[in-house]
Design an enzyme around this catalytic site. Structure first.
Site, PDB file in Angstrom:
ATOM      1  N   LYS A  35       0.841  -1.206   0.000  1.00  0.00           N
ATOM      2  CA  LYS A  35       0.000   0.000   0.000  1.00  0.00           C
ATOM      3  C   LYS A  35       0.875   1.256   0.000  1.00  0.00           C
ATOM      4  O   LYS A  35       2.081   1.165   0.291  1.00  0.00           O
ATOM      5  CB  LYS A  35      -0.907  -0.019   1.224  1.00  0.00           C
ATOM      6  CG  LYS A  35      -0.151   0.127   2.528  1.00  0.00           C
ATOM      7  CD  LYS A  35      -1.037  -0.099   3.737  1.00  0.00           C
ATOM      8  CE  LYS A  35      -0.274   0.121   5.007  1.00  0.00           C
ATOM      9  NZ  LYS A  35      -0.829  -0.640   6.141  1.00  0.00           N
ATOM     10  N   ARG A 134     -10.768   0.171  14.235  1.00  0.00           N
ATOM     11  CA  ARG A 134     -10.551   0.927  13.004  1.00  0.00           C
ATOM     12  C   ARG A 134     -11.555   0.376  12.007  1.00  0.00           C
ATOM     13  O   ARG A 134     -12.739   0.643  12.142  1.00  0.00           O
ATOM     14  CB  ARG A 134      -9.086   0.785  12.566  1.00  0.00           C
ATOM     15  CG  ARG A 134      -8.591   1.937  11.738  1.00  0.00           C
ATOM     16  CD  ARG A 134      -7.084   1.922  11.523  1.00  0.00           C
ATOM     17  NE  ARG A 134      -6.595   0.738  10.826  1.00  0.00           N
ATOM     18  CZ  ARG A 134      -5.323   0.535  10.482  1.00  0.00           C
ATOM     19  NH1 ARG A 134      -4.410   1.448  10.762  1.00  0.00           N
ATOM     20  NH2 ARG A 134      -4.952  -0.552   9.852  1.00  0.00           N
ATOM     21  N   TYR A 266      18.391  30.238   9.860  1.00  0.00           N
ATOM     22  CA  TYR A 266      17.365  31.095  10.460  1.00  0.00           C
ATOM     23  C   TYR A 266      17.377  31.038  11.987  1.00  0.00           C
ATOM     24  O   TYR A 266      17.569  29.960  12.569  1.00  0.00           O
ATOM     25  CB  TYR A 266      15.979  30.638   9.997  1.00  0.00           C
ATOM     26  CG  TYR A 266      15.677  30.910   8.542  1.00  0.00           C
ATOM     27  CD1 TYR A 266      15.657  32.213   8.043  1.00  0.00           C
ATOM     28  CD2 TYR A 266      15.376  29.859   7.683  1.00  0.00           C
ATOM     29  CE1 TYR A 266      15.350  32.450   6.710  1.00  0.00           C
ATOM     30  CE2 TYR A 266      15.071  30.089   6.351  1.00  0.00           C
ATOM     31  CZ  TYR A 266      15.061  31.386   5.865  1.00  0.00           C
ATOM     32  OH  TYR A 266      14.756  31.615   4.550  1.00  0.00           O
ATOM     33  N   MET A 314      13.610  25.485   3.705  1.00  0.00           N
ATOM     34  CA  MET A 314      12.653  24.881   2.774  1.00  0.00           C
ATOM     35  C   MET A 314      13.331  23.941   1.785  1.00  0.00           C
ATOM     36  O   MET A 314      12.856  22.837   1.523  1.00  0.00           O
ATOM     37  CB  MET A 314      11.882  25.965   2.030  1.00  0.00           C
ATOM     38  CG  MET A 314      10.699  25.424   1.257  1.00  0.00           C
ATOM     39  SD  MET A 314       9.771  26.703   0.394  1.00  0.00           S
ATOM     40  CE  MET A 314       8.918  27.515   1.738  1.00  0.00           C
TER      41      MET A 314
HETATM   42  C1  LIG Z   1      -0.145  -1.738   6.693  1.00  0.00           C
HETATM   43  C2  LIG Z   1      -0.832  -2.991   7.074  1.00  0.00           C
HETATM   44  C3  LIG Z   1      -0.119  -4.183   7.274  1.00  0.00           C
HETATM   45  C4  LIG Z   1       1.394  -4.244   7.289  1.00  0.00           C
HETATM   46  O1  LIG Z   1       1.858  -3.785   8.537  1.00  0.00           O
HETATM   47  P1  LIG Z   1       3.444  -3.709   8.844  1.00  0.00           P
HETATM   48  O2  LIG Z   1       3.479  -3.255  10.251  1.00  0.00           O
HETATM   49  O3  LIG Z   1       3.997  -2.715   7.914  1.00  0.00           O
HETATM   50  O4  LIG Z   1       3.984  -5.064   8.636  1.00  0.00           O
HETATM   51  C5  LIG Z   1      -0.842  -5.337   7.489  1.00  0.00           C
HETATM   52  N1  LIG Z   1      -2.185  -5.320   7.523  1.00  0.00           N
HETATM   53  C6  LIG Z   1      -2.905  -4.192   7.363  1.00  0.00           C
HETATM   54  C7  LIG Z   1      -4.386  -4.246   7.425  1.00  0.00           C
HETATM   55  C8  LIG Z   1      -2.260  -2.987   7.153  1.00  0.00           C
HETATM   56  O5  LIG Z   1      -2.961  -1.872   7.004  1.00  0.00           O
END
Ligand SMILES: *Cc1c(COP(=O)(O)O)cnc(C)c1O
Length: 372
Positions: A35, A134, A266, A314
């Site tokens: 993802k 969630r 800065y 920046m």
């Molecule tokens: C991102 C995610 C994972 C992977 O988690 P890691 O901690 O990166 O191994 C597994 N399952 C779900 C539902 C996730 O959102």
């Protein structure tokens, strides 16, 4: 291309593939979590490298990410972890063979409609909430899910998922056990009424540290990209050695010598107490090199550590190169990674930043990338 890329990200998909092979457990399967553009590493090259070493199941976030991946991997199972939001998502799942998570009752009509229009079964994954609060059906709601599945024979459930809240915290192993128990009960209740499904609970941390939470499919993400999910905890050693896949560099724009008393950047938050040589690096918060790294981080220049001096700007950051006097404009500084012992790890950078390697990868990964 005109001019140079300031911040440049180098990604080694082979390293991700190597980590995949190291993380495998006999007799179970892994879903590669890719993802968010493979945690900033680049969805397509990473997924292709994983496919070459045998990965067959991939988890993206949105359905749109799944559609992008489908073209590159025609035969893979592609799972959309965020589920579907509307009819067009459901239709895309049907047309591109993406398996959505069904996470709440409002999604049944959408997936049913998409399946009916295709006149063939639509594969779905059932997502239960066992303690993360969630996404997912309440863990007590198995009866509702069974009823919905029975009313929709055109839906083909292929797995049951849940997600752990505390897998990376050895102090919170009891909650992992509780979530594991709940998913075990859900899987058994589904099997008892004819839905025998593989279950999946383990993220990277659970994959390396909680064998009881392995079920049939694990879902490693961060470990594939070379970060130890248990770094800094008592269980750090449970993770096999992994290879980091991302290196980030930026060019040095100017080198200058400053006298004692001279302030840098800065706000004059840094003042030299001795003669120093400093380098101005073309990386700043516009490149996701956070201003929060001011006076905390270091880069690697000429093979040695160069601490950040004063505030990150920046598009520029000053670093101390007093101990590396041969540095010239045009040389590159490493923001992440680097040669040998001096290399900056994602854990270190995350600690300076006040975050976790996940965020470091996702944010720095938005800069122009080159495959190595
Ligand atoms: C991102 C995610 C994972 C992977 O988690 P890691 O901690 O990166 O191994 C597994 N399952 C779900 C539902 C996730 O959102």
């Amino acid at each position: 291309m005109i001019g140079y890329n300031a911040v440049q990200v180098f990604v080694a998909p082979q390293a991700v593939a190597g980590n995949w092979l190291r993380l495998q457990h006999k007799g179970t399967e892994m879903v590669a979590v890719v993802k968010a553009d493979a945690y900033g590493h680049g969805l397509i090259p990473v997924a292709q490298a994983l496919a070459r070493v045998g990965a067959r199941r991939f988890a993206v976030g949105t359905v749109a990410e799944g559609v992008m991946l489908r073209e590159a991997l025609p035969g893979a199972q592609i799972i959309a972890l965020l589920g579907i939001q509307d009819v067009s998502d459901a239709v895309a799942c049907r047309d591109y063979g993406i398996v959505p998570l069904v996470t709440h009752a409002g999604q049944w009509p959408l997936v049913r409609r998409a399946a009916a229009a295709a006149a063939r079964p639509l594969a779905v994954i059932l997502k239960f909430d066992t303690g993360m609060a969630r996404l997912g059906f309440a863990w007590e709601a198995v009866a509702h899910v069974v009823e919905a599945l029975r009313a929709a024979p055109m839906l083909r459930p292929v797995a049951v998922f849940s997600h752990l809240a505390t897998a990376d915290d050895p102090e919170a192993a009891d909650f992992v056990a509780e979530q594991t128990m709940r998913l075990t009960a859900i899987q058994a209740a589904l099997a008892a009424v004819g839905f025998s499904l593989p279950a999946s609970l383990a993220n990277s941390a659970a994959l390396v540290a909680h064998p009881a939470a392995h079920f049939q499919w694990q879902r490693p993400g961060i470990a594939l990209y070379g970060a130890n999910p248990l770094a800094g905890t008592a269980w750090e050693d449970r993770c096999p050695p992994l290879i980091s896949a991302m290196t980030v560099t930026a060019p040095i724009l100017q080198v200058r010598d400053i006298a004692p008393g001279v302030s840098v950047s800065y706000g004059r938050t840094f003042r030299a107490s001795r003669p120093m040589r400093i380098a101005i690096v073309a990386a700043g918060y516009a490149d996701a090199y956070s201003r929060g790294l001011s006076a905390k981080a270091a880069m690697v220049v000429g093979g040695v550590r160069a601490p950040v001096l004063g505030r990150v700007c920046m598009q520029m950051t000053a670093v101390d190169v007093t101990h590396c006097p041969s540095v010239r404009p045009g040389d590159r500084a490493y923001l992440l990674g680097g040669p040998g012992e001096a290399a900056i790890t994602a854990d270190e950078l995350a600690a300076w930043w006040g975050t976790i390697p996940y965020e470091v990868f996702c944010l720095l990964g938005m800069n122009p990338r080159t495959l190595v």
